[in-house]
Design an enzyme around this catalytic site. Structure first.
Site, short mmCIF file in Angstrom:
data_model
loop_
_atom_site.label_atom_id
_atom_site.label_comp_id
_atom_site.label_asym_id
_atom_site.label_seq_id
_atom_site.Cartn_x
_atom_site.Cartn_y
_atom_site.Cartn_z
N SER A 17 0.47 -1.39 0.01
CA SER A 17 0.15 -0.48 0.11
C SER A 17 1.44 1.12 -0.24
O SER A 17 1.81 1.06 0.82
CB SER A 17 -1.01 0.09 1.40
N1 SAM Z 1 -0.39 -3.44 4.69
C1 SAM Z 1 0.74 -5.14 3.27
C2 SAM Z 1 1.87 -4.50 3.24
O1 SAM Z 1 2.28 -3.66 3.82
O2 SAM Z 1 2.23 -4.51 1.81
C3 SAM Z 1 -0.37 -4.79 1.80
C4 SAM Z 1 -1.97 -5.20 1.91
S1 SAM Z 1 -2.09 -5.49 0.17
C5 SAM Z 1 -2.75 -4.18 -0.25
C6 SAM Z 1 -3.92 -6.46 0.76
C7 SAM Z 1 -3.30 -8.00 0.96
O3 SAM Z 1 -4.24 -8.80 1.41
C8 SAM Z 1 -2.70 -9.16 -0.51
O4 SAM Z 1 -1.75 -9.75 0.23
C9 SAM Z 1 -3.85 -9.50 -0.46
O5 SAM Z 1 -3.92 -11.97 -0.47
C10 SAM Z 1 -4.14 -10.27 1.24
N2 SAM Z 1 -6.46 -11.02 1.52
C11 SAM Z 1 -7.11 -10.81 0.54
N3 SAM Z 1 -7.51 -11.39 1.31
C12 SAM Z 1 -7.20 -12.11 2.59
C13 SAM Z 1 -8.19 -12.74 3.87
N4 SAM Z 1 -9.28 -13.40 3.72
N5 SAM Z 1 -6.90 -13.17 4.52
C14 SAM Z 1 -6.22 -12.74 4.47
N6 SAM Z 1 -5.29 -12.34 3.83
C15 SAM Z 1 -6.14 -11.70 2.22
#
Ligand code: SAM
Length: 224
Positions: free
Chosen positions: A73
């Site tokens: 992000s």
């Molecule tokens: N904050 C993170 C960083 O610093 O890199 C970025 C997060 S990214 C925007 C969102 C993440 O949420 C993705 O890696 C995605 O695979 C994960 N995600 C989506 N649904 C999820 C779930 N139900 N449980 C765990 N992870 C999930």
């Protein structure tokens, strides 16, 4: 708080300190005031959490691709998130959506024990490696974060880093009575960043702004 030092970056000298300082200046100029949050950004080596191909852009205030269709992000968005949580240093925190692991590292700098869940195994693996190379040992689960991680509940703070259609009930159950959760809520591609608190009467939700996160996929999220 100890900086990641002059040796952050797989054995090479940390040549990124100046870039980090500039990023912190940008966050401050955009209104981030919490000194602990700014300090966390100044010591956390974002370059360790992005793929080689975009490493030269690691300290831009921008979301970047991390593979598997996911992104790390934008730092300003993460700073707002962290400022809203108002961590004091000893909270037990659950993060849903580890992604690159960068926000996990920021949380580790700001709170007590951090538990993080990622549904994509390849991302979890590279995030764990990056966290280790940053000198951090964080508890990580590969699975559906909409179910939470009941073994270590309750949590003082829960940070959901993907946008969902509803507040996952297990996450509310796993929030401590004085805890707070932050989660983007709404449709795919357009959500309201929402603060959730438990109250005697149930759950209080406060929208604090627009957000655009990748979908939260899972039992209490969107279909994959
Ligand atoms: N904050 C993170 C960083 O610093 O890199 C970025 C997060 S990214 C925007 C969102 C993440 O949420 C993705 O890696 C995605 O695979 C994960 N995600 C989506 N649904 C999820 C779930 N139900 N449980 C765990 N992870 C999930």
């Amino acid at each position: 708080m100890t900086p990641f030092g002059s040796d952050a970056g797989a054995g090479s000298r940390d040549t990124y300190g100046g870039y980090r300082a500039r990023l912190v200046d940008q966050l401050r100029a955009q209104g981030i005031r919490d000194l602990a949050v700014l300090q966390a950004f100044s010591v956390t080596p974002r370059h360790l959490f992005v793929p080689e191909a975009v490493r030269h852009r690691a300290y831009e205030d921008a979301a970047l691709p991390i593979g598997n269709g996911q992104t790390i992000s934008q730092p300003f968005t993460q700073a707002r998130y962290l400022e809203t949580l108002g961590l004091k240093g000893d909270e037990k925190v659950l993060e849903v959506g580890t992604g690159s692991g960068y926000q996990t590292a920021l949380l580790a700098a700001l709170a007590g024990p951090v538990f993080t869940i990622e549904r994509v195994p390849a991302l979890a693996k590279s995030a764990q490696a990056a966290l280790r190379s940053a000198g951090l040992n964080v508890s990580m689960l590969v699975g559906d974060g909409t179910l939470g991680w009941s073994a270590y509940a309750p949590y003082d703070a829960i940070l959901v880093a993907a946008g969902g259609p509803e507040i996952p009930p297990p996450l509310v159950e796993q929030l401590s009575s004085r805890g707070r959760m932050i989660i983007p809520l709404g449709a795919r591609g357009a959500q309201k960043l929402t603060v959730v608190r438990r109250t005697a009467g149930g759950v209080q939700t406060t929208p604090i702004g627009d957000a655009r996160f990748v979908p939260l996929v899972g039992e209490h999220g969107f279909d994959g």
